[in-house]
Design a protein around this motif. Sequence first.
Motif, PDB file in Angstrom:
ATOM      1  N   TRP A   1     -23.917 -15.190   7.639  1.00  0.00           N
ATOM      2  CA  TRP A   1     -22.736 -14.754   6.859  1.00  0.00           C
ATOM      3  C   TRP A   1     -22.002 -16.017   6.421  1.00  0.00           C
ATOM      4  O   TRP A   1     -21.327 -16.658   7.210  1.00  0.00           O
ATOM      5  CB  TRP A   1     -21.864 -13.887   7.753  1.00  0.00           C
ATOM      6  CG  TRP A   1     -20.592 -13.370   7.177  1.00  0.00           C
ATOM      7  CD1 TRP A   1     -19.699 -14.023   6.378  1.00  0.00           C
ATOM      8  CD2 TRP A   1     -20.038 -12.068   7.379  1.00  0.00           C
ATOM      9  NE1 TRP A   1     -18.639 -13.226   6.076  1.00  0.00           N
ATOM     10  CE2 TRP A   1     -18.828 -12.007   6.686  1.00  0.00           C
ATOM     11  CE3 TRP A   1     -20.458 -10.947   8.102  1.00  0.00           C
ATOM     12  CZ2 TRP A   1     -18.013 -10.875   6.684  1.00  0.00           C
ATOM     13  CZ3 TRP A   1     -19.647  -9.825   8.107  1.00  0.00           C
ATOM     14  CH2 TRP A   1     -18.436  -9.790   7.400  1.00  0.00           C
ATOM     15  N   ASP A   2     -22.135 -16.318   5.138  1.00  0.00           N
ATOM     16  CA  ASP A   2     -21.590 -17.570   4.606  1.00  0.00           C
ATOM     17  C   ASP A   2     -20.233 -17.318   3.939  1.00  0.00           C
ATOM     18  O   ASP A   2     -19.849 -16.175   3.659  1.00  0.00           O
ATOM     19  CB  ASP A   2     -22.593 -18.134   3.588  1.00  0.00           C
ATOM     20  CG  ASP A   2     -22.511 -19.635   3.430  1.00  0.00           C
ATOM     21  OD1 ASP A   2     -21.517 -20.237   3.888  1.00  0.00           O
ATOM     22  OD2 ASP A   2     -23.443 -20.208   2.831  1.00  0.00           O
ATOM     23  N   MET A   3     -19.505 -18.380   3.649  1.00  0.00           N
ATOM     24  CA  MET A   3     -18.180 -18.285   3.008  1.00  0.00           C
ATOM     25  C   MET A   3     -17.885 -19.669   2.451  1.00  0.00           C
ATOM     26  O   MET A   3     -17.612 -20.589   3.202  1.00  0.00           O
ATOM     27  CB  MET A   3     -17.179 -17.910   4.107  1.00  0.00           C
ATOM     28  CG  MET A   3     -15.844 -17.401   3.688  1.00  0.00           C
ATOM     29  SD  MET A   3     -14.721 -18.711   3.207  1.00  0.00           S
ATOM     30  CE  MET A   3     -13.265 -17.786   2.895  1.00  0.00           C
TER      31      MET A   3
ATOM     32  N   LEU B   1     -34.219 -16.184   5.151  1.00  0.00           N
ATOM     33  CA  LEU B   1     -34.140 -16.360   3.702  1.00  0.00           C
ATOM     34  C   LEU B   1     -32.673 -16.595   3.350  1.00  0.00           C
ATOM     35  O   LEU B   1     -31.829 -15.715   3.505  1.00  0.00           O
ATOM     36  CB  LEU B   1     -34.702 -15.113   3.005  1.00  0.00           C
ATOM     37  CG  LEU B   1     -34.582 -15.074   1.483  1.00  0.00           C
ATOM     38  CD1 LEU B   1     -35.194 -16.310   0.827  1.00  0.00           C
ATOM     39  CD2 LEU B   1     -35.276 -13.808   0.937  1.00  0.00           C
ATOM     40  N   ASP B   2     -32.411 -17.779   2.841  1.00  0.00           N
ATOM     41  CA  ASP B   2     -31.024 -18.172   2.550  1.00  0.00           C
ATOM     42  C   ASP B   2     -30.653 -17.733   1.136  1.00  0.00           C
ATOM     43  O   ASP B   2     -31.254 -16.828   0.548  1.00  0.00           O
ATOM     44  CB  ASP B   2     -30.893 -19.697   2.771  1.00  0.00           C
ATOM     45  CG  ASP B   2     -29.502 -20.117   3.188  1.00  0.00           C
ATOM     46  OD1 ASP B   2     -28.635 -20.232   2.296  1.00  0.00           O
ATOM     47  OD2 ASP B   2     -29.256 -20.319   4.393  1.00  0.00           O
ATOM     48  N   ASP B   3     -29.667 -18.379   0.587  1.00  0.00           N
ATOM     49  CA  ASP B   3     -29.101 -18.069  -0.723  1.00  0.00           C
ATOM     50  C   ASP B   3     -30.177 -17.985  -1.818  1.00  0.00           C
ATOM     51  O   ASP B   3     -31.152 -18.720  -1.786  1.00  0.00           O
ATOM     52  CB  ASP B   3     -28.115 -19.218  -1.047  1.00  0.00           C
ATOM     53  CG  ASP B   3     -27.172 -18.869  -2.161  1.00  0.00           C
ATOM     54  OD1 ASP B   3     -27.323 -17.782  -2.750  1.00  0.00           O
ATOM     55  OD2 ASP B   3     -26.276 -19.680  -2.438  1.00  0.00           O
ATOM     56  N   GLY B   4     -29.957 -17.085  -2.799  1.00  0.00           N
ATOM     57  CA  GLY B   4     -30.798 -17.096  -3.998  1.00  0.00           C
ATOM     58  C   GLY B   4     -31.720 -15.896  -4.149  1.00  0.00           C
ATOM     59  O   GLY B   4     -32.490 -15.832  -5.102  1.00  0.00           O
TER      60      GLY B   4
ATOM     61  N   SER C   1     -22.534 -27.265  10.989  1.00  0.00           N
ATOM     62  CA  SER C   1     -22.179 -28.115   9.852  1.00  0.00           C
ATOM     63  C   SER C   1     -23.317 -28.108   8.862  1.00  0.00           C
ATOM     64  O   SER C   1     -24.484 -27.984   9.251  1.00  0.00           O
ATOM     65  CB  SER C   1     -21.959 -29.550  10.333  1.00  0.00           C
ATOM     66  OG  SER C   1     -21.751 -30.407   9.235  1.00  0.00           O
ATOM     67  N   ASP C   2     -22.997 -28.288   7.587  1.00  0.00           N
ATOM     68  CA  ASP C   2     -24.056 -28.468   6.587  1.00  0.00           C
ATOM     69  C   ASP C   2     -24.737 -29.812   6.756  1.00  0.00           C
ATOM     70  O   ASP C   2     -25.786 -30.058   6.168  1.00  0.00           O
ATOM     71  CB  ASP C   2     -23.453 -28.409   5.175  1.00  0.00           C
ATOM     72  CG  ASP C   2     -23.461 -26.995   4.628  1.00  0.00           C
ATOM     73  OD1 ASP C   2     -24.084 -26.124   5.248  1.00  0.00           O
ATOM     74  OD2 ASP C   2     -22.834 -26.774   3.573  1.00  0.00           O
ATOM     75  N   ASP C   3     -24.109 -30.678   7.510  1.00  0.00           N
ATOM     76  CA  ASP C   3     -24.688 -31.996   7.715  1.00  0.00           C
ATOM     77  C   ASP C   3     -25.751 -31.898   8.799  1.00  0.00           C
ATOM     78  O   ASP C   3     -25.445 -31.667   9.973  1.00  0.00           O
ATOM     79  CB  ASP C   3     -23.594 -32.986   8.137  1.00  0.00           C
ATOM     80  CG  ASP C   3     -24.058 -34.413   7.955  1.00  0.00           C
ATOM     81  OD1 ASP C   3     -25.281 -34.637   8.017  1.00  0.00           O
ATOM     82  OD2 ASP C   3     -23.204 -35.281   7.758  1.00  0.00           O
TER      83      ASP C   3
HETATM   84  C1  DGJ Z   1     -23.531 -23.245   2.454  1.00  0.00           C
HETATM   85  C2  DGJ Z   1     -24.227 -23.158   3.780  1.00  0.00           C
HETATM   86  O1  DGJ Z   1     -23.552 -23.900   4.731  1.00  0.00           O
HETATM   87  C3  DGJ Z   1     -25.663 -23.597   3.607  1.00  0.00           C
HETATM   88  O2  DGJ Z   1     -26.313 -23.614   4.845  1.00  0.00           O
HETATM   89  C4  DGJ Z   1     -26.343 -22.671   2.652  1.00  0.00           C
HETATM   90  O3  DGJ Z   1     -26.420 -21.394   3.198  1.00  0.00           O
HETATM   91  C5  DGJ Z   1     -25.597 -22.656   1.328  1.00  0.00           C
HETATM   92  N1  DGJ Z   1     -24.200 -22.396   1.511  1.00  0.00           N
HETATM   93  C6  DGJ Z   1     -26.165 -21.619   0.409  1.00  0.00           C
HETATM   94  O4  DGJ Z   1     -25.454 -21.495  -0.723  1.00  0.00           O
END
Ligand code: DGJ
Length: 749
Positions: A477-479, A365-368, A547-549
């Motif tokens: 753990w995001d940043m 479960l990601d962000d939100g 990467s987000d890509d």
């Molecule tokens: C950036 C991350 O790289 C994404 O995978 C995702 O978790 C978003 N943040 C959520 O805000």
Amino acid sequence: MPVMMNKDLLQFHLQGQNVSYIFHVMENGQLGQLYYGKKLRDRADFSHLSKRETRVASSYIEEDPSFSLDLIKQEYPGYGTSDYREPAFQIQQPDGSRISNFTYRSFELVKGKPELPSLPATYVEKEDEAETLLIYLEDAYTNLALTLMYTVYHDRDVIVRSSSFKNNGDLTHEIKRAHSASVDFPDADYEMLQLSGSWSRERHIHERRLMPGVQSIQSTRGTSSSQHNPFLALKRPMTTEHNGEVYGFSLVYSGNFSAQVEVDHYHTSRVTMGINPFDFSWKLNGGEHFQTPEVVMAYSHNGINELSRTYHELYRSRLARGVWRDTERPVLLNNWEATYFDFDEDKLLNIARKAKKTGVELFVLDDGWFGKRNDDKTSLGDWFVDSAKLPNGLPTLVRQINDLGMMFGLWFEPEMISKESELYRKHPEWVIQVPGRSHSIGRHQLILDFTNSEVVDYIYERMAGLLTESNIEYVKWDMNRYMTEVGSLQLHSDQQAEVPHRYILGVYDLYERLIAAFPHVLFESCASGGARFDPGMLYYAPQGWTSDDTDAIERLSIQYGTSMVYPLSSMGAHVSAVPNHQVKRITTLDTRANVAYFGAFGYELDVTKMSDDELNQMEHQIDWYKENRTLLQYGTFFRLLSPFQNGGNETSWMVVSQDQKKAIVGYYQVLAEPNPGFKRLLLHGLDKEQEYCVSGYKETFFGDELMSAGLQLSSGYDGSQTGGLEESGDYSSHVFVLTGVDQGRGDKS
Ligand code: DGJ
């Protein structure tokens, strides 16, 4: 014996498997470099390797005009006493002077490798894996002590260096610069290779010929960054993936760094690496001690691929830690690209149920899920479940996911705070800031002041509470923003330039406490994708979001570049929906998986929107990955064709099992070619005596044939297939499985 020495001449010879690193104490008591490169036999005296030549220069010793520090290769040079090149360190003293003279006092040889206080570092499991040489130096005038630490691993081509300063006096000094290591090379006939890019195109390979002057990469952003990875290599112009000399420098650090090569007027090259001296200083009070992060220096005379394998093996087994280090990573499904912020319990469970049927093992479960986080403008810091989305609470959701037979993972962004949050209303002083100045905003958020232990304690309590109350087995753990207006309200005015380093120490501290309390949890680091994909993070989180890509074709360059230093087990790689969300490209499900297999594999799409055919295909992909994941995550990796060379139309790589009985090759072509030239792919790392079956081919091949004659790839252009590639068209790909004939066939599909 990896460390040998001549105690009379004070010469030290560090010898790895194929590498020698030799230095000595010079007549002025400082340390001089004698040699770094291919392994040399040991002998009593190496001083002839660095004969001095006189030039017109300022001399440090009046009677000896050849003794100008500007002309001498040194170990850890300072500025101001006849060397005009970039120094490794600089310390400002109470009288305003920046001159130091650290001279040799003694050495100590210890078995194994001591830990670095509060910093991530490579380690040993048994003392006899490595030896560490500590060289103690002192500046008698200031009462400052300097320790240079060198670890050499017996059976690796790696030398690990760091330095530390101690103030043995009463007066306060200010460290203006403290690099981890400096190495002087006797010539400049090198190319510098770096991994640079930006968000969604991280760690692309760039190479340039060394030129007179300073060539450098750095981060000033508070994290290692997606712009430049804390790595550089020096390779001879003729060096290729499999031949020639190359030196790697990789910093085990996640904050502001600098890495540079200075070519001077006598064509020597000085490599310096460590904490970025820009906007840095550190107050060193009497009795205090400052430790730099470590640089892992790897060497190969068999090309860049061997250098990468040295890093992969070390980082996979002696930097990553914990139960997950050697455990197969679960196939995950992350809901980010599936739902973004728009979900509720039912939607998540529907996705999870479908995912389970295809064989997914971990639901993330990601962000939100917290505060009132319906978009990216609010709630960071409010780590309480959003009861509008999850009215039954997190423990109930986790239980339901577990009941489906899946592990549950949760996203956090622990270092951040939204202006629109309860936490900010309560603690506006907990933010990185400069009083009287406006706050620059990144993704509508501010950064928590992790130099303040009260803040770190609070976040620890919140995260630990959530990890205790539910069976959470994975944390992402995001940043998501870089630092601006760098300052801390809790630090004195003369310590403000310490903030970026203290901040990252706070991050490491939180990680350390969490992994100690929850050793079973698999941590995946992330920073808007790959903006903090560095060796420092690997010490805490054995995998990172590369990467987000998620576009398969973009990922070829990203994963290929990342493989320069980082093992496949560390690279999060997901199959996402098409048109791809970052570049709108449409690729086949097959090609998306064929790229993502070479990493910690998962999916990031809405399975409830997939057709039955696609779900079937997904199920097959997961089955196949599970069958092969030990090899894919922990095998020996070879790069075969580079997306950064020859127009970049083809990429290929492969992994080989330890016993060389099995291998998997990935081959990718970006654009289809009309009437293509004949193609053969030369493989690597196989047992030349072993006879292999290759999926898609009727014949068998011996290892030597596959490595020297190659695997014939092209097939009839008129469409008749005699083997090899069955797909054509743009964005095509193929995965070949090689199995020793005595092992049976391991065809994919
Ligand atoms: C950036 C991350 O790289 C994404 O995978 C995702 O978790 C978003 N943040 C959520 O805000």
